[in-house]
Design an enzyme around this catalytic site. Sequence first.
Site, PDB file in Angstrom:
ATOM      1  N   LYS A 124     -13.087   5.396   7.297  1.00  0.00           N
ATOM      2  CA  LYS A 124     -13.396   6.509   6.392  1.00  0.00           C
ATOM      3  C   LYS A 124     -14.904   6.684   6.257  1.00  0.00           C
ATOM      4  O   LYS A 124     -15.409   7.795   6.128  1.00  0.00           O
ATOM      5  CB  LYS A 124     -12.763   6.267   5.017  1.00  0.00           C
ATOM      6  CG  LYS A 124     -13.015   7.394   4.018  1.00  0.00           C
ATOM      7  CD  LYS A 124     -12.117   7.258   2.809  1.00  0.00           C
ATOM      8  CE  LYS A 124     -12.510   6.085   1.946  1.00  0.00           C
ATOM      9  NZ  LYS A 124     -13.771   6.336   1.189  1.00  0.00           N
ATOM     10  N   HIS A 138       0.845  -1.192   0.000  1.00  0.00           N
ATOM     11  CA  HIS A 138       0.000   0.000   0.000  1.00  0.00           C
ATOM     12  C   HIS A 138       0.878   1.239   0.000  1.00  0.00           C
ATOM     13  O   HIS A 138       1.967   1.238   0.588  1.00  0.00           O
ATOM     14  CB  HIS A 138      -0.920   0.001   1.210  1.00  0.00           C
ATOM     15  CG  HIS A 138      -2.091  -0.909   1.036  1.00  0.00           C
ATOM     16  ND1 HIS A 138      -2.991  -0.751   0.017  1.00  0.00           N
ATOM     17  CD2 HIS A 138      -2.510  -1.992   1.754  1.00  0.00           C
ATOM     18  CE1 HIS A 138      -3.933  -1.683   0.116  1.00  0.00           C
ATOM     19  NE2 HIS A 138      -3.663  -2.454   1.156  1.00  0.00           N
TER      20      HIS A 138
END
Length: 911
Positions: free
Chosen positions: A576, A143
């Site tokens: 999120k 990532h």
Amino acid sequence: MTDTDRRDSPDDDIRLLGRLLGEVIAEQAGAHVYDTVERVRRVAVELRRAGVADEVALSGVLDGLDVNDALHVIRAFSWFSLLSNIAQDVHQSRRRRYHRSIGSPPQEGTVAHAFDVAASACTPTELTALLHRVEVSPVFTAHPTEVRRKTILDTQRCIATMLEQRSRLLMDTVEQVEWEHELRLHVLTLWQTALLRLSKLRVRDEIDDALRYYDLTLLAVVPRLQLDVERELAARTGVPAALPPLVRMGSWIGGDRDGNPFVTAEVLQWAVERQVTTALRHHLQSLHVLGIDLSLSSRLVTPTVELLALAEASGDHSPFRADEPYRRALRGMYARLAATAVATLCAVPGPPPVSDRPAYEHPDQLLYDLGVVDASLRSHGASTLADARVAPVRQAVGCFEFHLCSLDLRQNSDVHERTVAELLAAAGVCDDYTSLPEGHRVDLLRNELRSPRPLASPFVSYTDETSGELAILRTAADARRRFGSMIIRHTIISKCQSVSDVLEVAVLLKEVGLLIPGDDTSLALDIVPLFETIDDLGSAGRIIRDLFAVPEYRAWLTHSRHSRQEVMLGYSDSNKDGGYLASNWALYRAEVDVVAVTREHGIGLRFFHGRGGTVGRGGGPSYRAILAQPAGAVDGSLRLTEQGEVIAARYADAALARRSLEALVAATVEASLASDHRDVPAEFLIAMDELARLSLQHYRDLVYGTDGFPQLFRQITPIDEIAQLNIGSRPASRTKSDRIEDLRAIPWVFSWSQCRIMLPGWYGTGSACATWAVGDAARIALLQRMAREWPFFQSVLSNMGMVLAKTDLGIAARYRDLSSDAALAGAVFTRIADEHARCVNWLQQITGAGPLAENPTLARSISDRFPYLDPLNHLQVDLLRRYRAGDHDDLVSRAIQLTINGLATGLRNSG
């Protein structure tokens, strides 16, 4: 200074490294640059000591720097942050060594401590049975928050080794001078090494980057940990122990297609071949070294008949080794493993063998031969040689086999849906699958799964997406045929929201022979649903229950998958989606629901935790996080992702890798022992339900309910500039949309970290507590009791405290001024500042202490870093303003990216 003297502070090493860096800067960049750096450092340190972040004072020394001088300052503070981190890591290693040397009780996170816990919770026989079930699997993922290059990691490791030597060796004056000169050379190497890559990483680069940690640490540390656990168990039970591998490494790199168009069938093939090459090269080298070490002569010792038979069958007829049966036997074993390499890779990753021998078809055959060597050594009084030389090799083969680690496949459910829909339409089965309701979809898919007929035809042209998906799966099936079933064991469904999402994957696996229908039905891979959003987590238990009601699926689990279901939980996207507190509670509730369903149906369960490096993405201390899981969620095994800069922080150094893996094993043992003894009071659950609801409301009102917030976010953070960094192959957004919903969770968190707001790690919690408990003494007392008695709530508060300690709204205010809408920015920032104050206040009320009061070592480490981060933030804001105003000079762009790199290094778990 002795090791004992240094155990309480890393300051001596930090001062030394700072002095050497200063000398290098003066020598390489000139006295004026050194003077500027020193002036900035003194001002930043003095301001922090005074408890303020005075931007005016910093502006006095930083404003007006030309871009070349700014680059020097950025590099200087970035390198100092890195060197400080090294010193602190070495200091922690020294402290652990010191406590062992004085016989201190085993520390939390060690196997010895876990065994002490077990001694009061179960019998030795029960502990042994549990350890036979323990399997911990850290899964490396690529990532885009890892910003450190391999060259820098190598030099970093050399510096750490030298600091360790300093504490262990008694050096005279001459040796001290020589030692310091060598250390200075490493610092010089860093200064003259570029922090940034020239080109963006490819997936193949990410694969190689991850595999280097095996050579650095894992190929030695994992077998050593296995041996130590077995020996500790034998010492405590009085019975020799041989356990299945406790640690099974995993990877997504090369198999994770979700949102990454660069992961193709060719890349998948590259990944598995590189993994097998790494494993076989290591085993071949180990056999080669063992053949050199075991020079024992049959004129002096009497090997077993089995060992002599191995020697005779080796094909090694050298007269110089006629009386060295161990060397001959090991050369024969090397030849067989080399033949395995030729059969699977068409090449030998090592020196050529001395003879042609039949290949090992399975690692168990090599383990058997190593067992013959081990037993023979013990038969003539060489047990210590067997323990020191053969046992580590046996454990490495047992832990890594021939495949090194299992590579997961992952794709988004939307892609699976489109692929299956196209196959069904082309085969004339269903013209518009996507319009069907869920029940009809499930019926149709079940019919296909009972049929041996494939859907795909070589005479039909499919879209690139469908062709690519089928190619990936065919490559996976081929890899299992070439390298064995362990090479690929899981396929993960991102955004899993229904039973049909799971059955669609089953249909695709059937297309390539990884699922066989009929009376002897079998499923070759675990199909792993990944629940990511708040709503999806809330539906997880229902979806698993509905899935178990599908007879075909139950048959696959029972006959092929050891009656165990794996479920993955997404920490990043849920955060999120709903904010810190709501996300944590949704994850906890999902685990409780899924545990209940699997127990109801008599199915085993393993959770796969998709954690990131930051608290906002599920990060924080792994040991505490595992102990905070609900009852039944840890039953001997778990998997978790290791992402971004966390991989370097935990696995680049052998001592840190050992500490990290041992903590995972210890926590898994302790959590499994306590799994059925965690009755959480009903009032705790009711309170958390309400707090999570309120927190979700406050978070979404800011992030999704504030007009202009997406644009504001892009203006006050370096999100767009992060996307330009050459630190990952994956795009920062799933689509070209500017919506927060379409942004990947990783750059979302990374961006908030850069501007020092750290919003995903705390926002909404303070308002939730205030709304629910303000003025209510009974509710405040309940929150305090939850913090004392409930590991889950303790972990939530502790991790939030760490993020609050790293948050700096004084620095963040400068980023606010980057917005083109001053009114909106001011209003939002006021809300953020008020919420931050509420979080700190309620943390104090609930725990009786401020952020990190329970961890003064970490608190000091963070405060020590701040003076070296403040100038980087200051310069980043100025450079962003210049760049966005149209100054696209390459040096300006490079300077921005260097500040991003330096801040990520200093903050450590930033993405």
